[in-house]
Design an enzyme around this catalytic site. Structure first.
Site, PDB file in Angstrom:
ATOM      1  N   TYR A 135      -8.663  -3.995   4.450  1.00 57.65           N
ATOM      2  CA  TYR A 135      -7.248  -4.218   4.779  1.00 57.65           C
ATOM      3  C   TYR A 135      -7.052  -5.698   5.076  1.00 57.65           C
ATOM      4  O   TYR A 135      -7.893  -6.324   5.708  1.00 57.65           O
ATOM      5  CB  TYR A 135      -6.871  -3.375   6.006  1.00 57.65           C
ATOM      6  N   TRP A 181       5.826  -5.365   4.188  1.00 59.22           N
ATOM      7  CA  TRP A 181       4.700  -5.135   5.080  1.00 59.22           C
ATOM      8  C   TRP A 181       5.153  -5.501   6.477  1.00 59.22           C
ATOM      9  O   TRP A 181       5.475  -6.660   6.735  1.00 59.22           O
ATOM     10  CB  TRP A 181       3.514  -5.999   4.643  1.00 59.22           C
ATOM     11  N   TYR A 200       6.177  -0.321  -0.502  1.00 59.14           N
ATOM     12  CA  TYR A 200       5.415  -0.430   0.750  1.00 59.14           C
ATOM     13  C   TYR A 200       4.129   0.375   0.690  1.00 59.14           C
ATOM     14  O   TYR A 200       3.399   0.466   1.677  1.00 59.14           O
ATOM     15  CB  TYR A 200       6.278   0.005   1.942  1.00 59.14           C
ATOM     16  N   GLY A 201       3.826   0.932  -0.476  1.00 59.65           N
ATOM     17  CA  GLY A 201       2.588   1.684  -0.639  1.00 59.65           C
ATOM     18  C   GLY A 201       2.335   1.955  -2.100  1.00 59.65           C
ATOM     19  O   GLY A 201       3.194   1.672  -2.954  1.00 59.65           O
ATOM     20  N   MET A 205       0.470   5.124  -3.356  1.00 60.64           N
ATOM     21  CA  MET A 205      -0.330   6.334  -3.174  1.00 60.64           C
ATOM     22  C   MET A 205      -0.998   6.802  -4.466  1.00 60.64           C
ATOM     23  O   MET A 205      -2.060   7.389  -4.424  1.00 60.64           O
ATOM     24  CB  MET A 205       0.536   7.436  -2.569  1.00 60.64           C
ATOM     25  N   ARG A 216       5.701  21.425  -6.047  1.00 58.38           N
ATOM     26  CA  ARG A 216       4.708  22.373  -5.535  1.00 58.38           C
ATOM     27  C   ARG A 216       5.217  23.782  -5.808  1.00 58.38           C
ATOM     28  O   ARG A 216       6.396  23.958  -6.139  1.00 58.38           O
ATOM     29  CB  ARG A 216       4.456  22.145  -4.055  1.00 58.38           C
ATOM     30  N   ASN A 229       8.412  12.573   1.532  1.00 56.43           N
ATOM     31  CA  ASN A 229       7.889  13.329   2.675  1.00 56.43           C
ATOM     32  C   ASN A 229       6.759  12.599   3.386  1.00 56.43           C
ATOM     33  O   ASN A 229       6.108  13.162   4.251  1.00 56.43           O
ATOM     34  CB  ASN A 229       7.454  14.741   2.255  1.00 56.43           C
ATOM     35  N   SER A 230       6.523  11.337   3.027  1.00 56.01           N
ATOM     36  CA  SER A 230       5.589  10.517   3.800  1.00 56.01           C
ATOM     37  C   SER A 230       6.214  10.240   5.168  1.00 56.01           C
ATOM     38  O   SER A 230       7.407  10.471   5.376  1.00 56.01           O
ATOM     39  CB  SER A 230       5.324   9.203   3.077  1.00 56.01           C
TER      40      SER A 230
END
Lengths: 399, 399
Positions: free
Chosen positions: A86, A322, A296-297, A299, A226, A201-202
């Site tokens: 990181y 960030w 921001y991610g 995944m 799902r 849903n994070s």
């Protein structure tokens, strides 16, 4: 244990006499009341994390305060920090003990970036903070997986609102700040405007929904499909989601028309991304003129791939966000203002605390037991056994 | 041909009497002195482009001027416009003739977006423009592949500097403006700062080199590798390039260290991209903290793919640049200022005119001959036979 008694045992002279073996025996005595989770080298958390007991803190030096941590999350980025991958790096700590782990000869990193603490003693020259105040961290990597720590007073921010739960306070400075700042820092949005996001849903995604709702903004929220979508859709709608869709819906040619109907043809000018890869490309194509895509991610672990024409002809701008960088580049006043706003929203229950599990490292457990417990916890997290946020509670070892 | 004579023949009453067959016979008479290159539908330029002769323009209506075009480039985007795949769309013209192509019954698009013109007559209420002034286009798709056109006075900008060549003036509003604005609009650069770009031998790339040089900025310039690199490297260095590298060099692990040596460790904060695909990803990784990647083309036809971590942790922002959009969103004063600056640089030979070939459609050629010539030209361009910019010169048909 009286506060005064503990304090009287933590004089420098006494702590200088503590040896490694002595320290161990102190773990259930009244002398060494502190414990933290440390690692001497970067690596797999299940291999490198160790619980260390250390004596009561000396009184704080000028412009510092002693904190007692009430509750500290284990965030996904903490794992990356321990692994050493990181970009935000902790600094070594070598004043926990006079010998052994956490001493000058064996410096360690103390784990934990986020947390809620209570002020237990205030050093000379510190203004605006007093004993028993609740505070959150304003600096990264202060080592929040600790019973107590001495920190510079400008490394923390006082929580102005009362009536917050510990879980609210402990989870305030990473995810809610990120959600709030992404909704505010890139596009000037008016009530009734639309925001689109993936990974809805994070932890951050759910906060985006709630803060957007409070601001009168509509959200289109993408999640993985799902077998039974209902519970998730209902959960997100209860939080305030306007629309919930799946990444599969992005392949549906009627989607663009459907969205146009929802928005009344109004351009969507803000998209939030924590996924990357194809679904993000497809989401970006739904944006209007002069829009901003904020990532921001990642995944999916796939890069962000955008047709250049979106940049050139639709004037799309692609940013990253960030919170650590935001904190570095904003004033104390701006940061206190942000925390005050979030605390207010939490108090009014506009922002709910994340679903969580509290893991307690008990006072009676030895460092060996505590080490085993924390390593097991990270092993279970790596296997994805926790859908909820883990909040760590370390009890003083001297009880 | 006297100016007055031609003018007297262009009364509305006369032009109303011109029929399609009459018009053809006029192509070598003194009555119809104008010609332009048009297309009635979008399609392959070698199929749809047609030369049309039309009568002398009537005197300009209030707030408009009549222009005589001196030289008009054929830019790559013109091909896309004719094909109908460019986002900037021309509007129909139906007042060239009273019947046939360019009439109300057969409206056309007049080709050409950029060009240098001379004012031949000024309508009532027009300020700041007079006969013989040189002007450039401030609106897209005004139909510059014409001998003469009537345009709104706020659709053009007067060239303030004298001493420019026609080639300089004809190529001012697309590429030099793009290069100048990309160097100025995204990052505040100081003398000695570094800029990195790919497609460095493109028209814009060469202008970036020259304008950066004038501003005291260093450039690292990426080009495709070729058997003999020397002529290109020497050419770009003569223009002012600090360093010239190939896309292959991007795979060289020592490159980062090499660049650090050149820059003295200074962060590169601006990258200009007209290529896309992998070389752009690799170039973006060479950027420092808080940098901006500005894309103005996608010659590889591959999307822009960026690791999300560059956005999040290095705060990279990815933009597009389109001069057409810049023009729409900037004031008249800003645009005149920009043209004045560029004209000054051209006059001082800080900006060289692009290497070019002038293609003349002669006065004596029939529309059929002119049509064949222009279609052949586009066929040759599609085959990549021209390394140089094509500048079109249409002679009045009445000579």
């Amino acid at each position: 244990m009286s506060y005064f008694h503990a304090l009287s045992l933590s004089t420098p002279m006494l702590s200088r006499t503590i040896t490694r073996s002595a320290k161990r025996s102190f773990s259930t005595s009244t002398a060494a009341i502190n414990r933290c989770i440390v690692y001497a080298q970067n690596g797999d958390p299940t291999q490198v994390l160790t619980a260390v007991t250390y004596p009561k803190l000396p009184s704080p030096s000028p412009n510092t305060v002693n904190l007692k941590f009430l509750l500290s999350p284990i965030n996904p980025a903490d794992v990356n920090t321990i692994e050493g991958v990181y970009p935000s790096k902790p600094t070594h700590t070598s004043n926990l003990n006079t010998s052994g782990l956490g001493s000058k000869n064996e410096p360690v990193f103390v784990g934990g970036n986020e947390g809620l603490a209570q002020v237990i003693e205030v050093g000379e020259g510190v203004e605006g903070l007093q004993k028993d105040d609740w505070v959150v961290m304003d600096r990264p990597q202060l080592g929040t997986w600790s019973t107590s720590r001495n920190v510079p007073s400008h490394g923390i921010i006082r929580l102005p609102a009362t009536g917050l739960t510990e879980a609210h306070g402990a989870t305030m400075t990473v995810n809610p700040t990120t959600a709030y700042n992404m909704l505010n820092g890139f596009v000037e949005l008016q009530e009734g405007d639309w925001v689109i996001q993936n990974g809805a849903n994070s932890a951050v995604g759910q906060l985006v929904i709630q803060i957007a709702k409070e601001r009168g903004l509509n959200t289109i929220n993408f999640v993985r499909s799902r077998a039974d979508m209902n519970p998730l859709v209902q959960h997100l709608e209860r939080l305030g989601a306007t629309k919930v869709l799946t990444y599969d819906d992005l392949n549906d040619k009627s989607l663009r028309g459907q969205i146009k109907e929802w928005t009344g043809g109004k351009d969507i000018r803000l998209a939030l991304n924590c996924v990357g890869g194809e679904p993000t490309t497809a989401m970006a194509k739904l944006l209007g003129q002069d829009a901003h895509l904020v990532s921001y991610g990642a995944m999916s672990k796939k890069p962000l791939s955008l047709p250049t024409s979106l940049h050139i002809f639709k004037n799309l701008t692609s940013h990253g966000f960030w919170q650590t960088n935001w904190s570095k580049t904003h004033s104390r006043t701006e940061k206190e203002g942000l925390i005050a706003k979030l605390a207010e929203m939490m108090k009014e229950d506009t922002i709910k605390a994340p679903e969580h599990t509290i893991v307690t490292i008990g006072a009676q457990q030895s460092d060996e037991e505590a080490t085993a417990k924390i390593r097991d916890l990270f092993a279970e997290m790596a296997e994805g056994k926790f859908g909820k946020k883990i909040l760590l509670k370390l009890e003083d070892t001297a009880t």
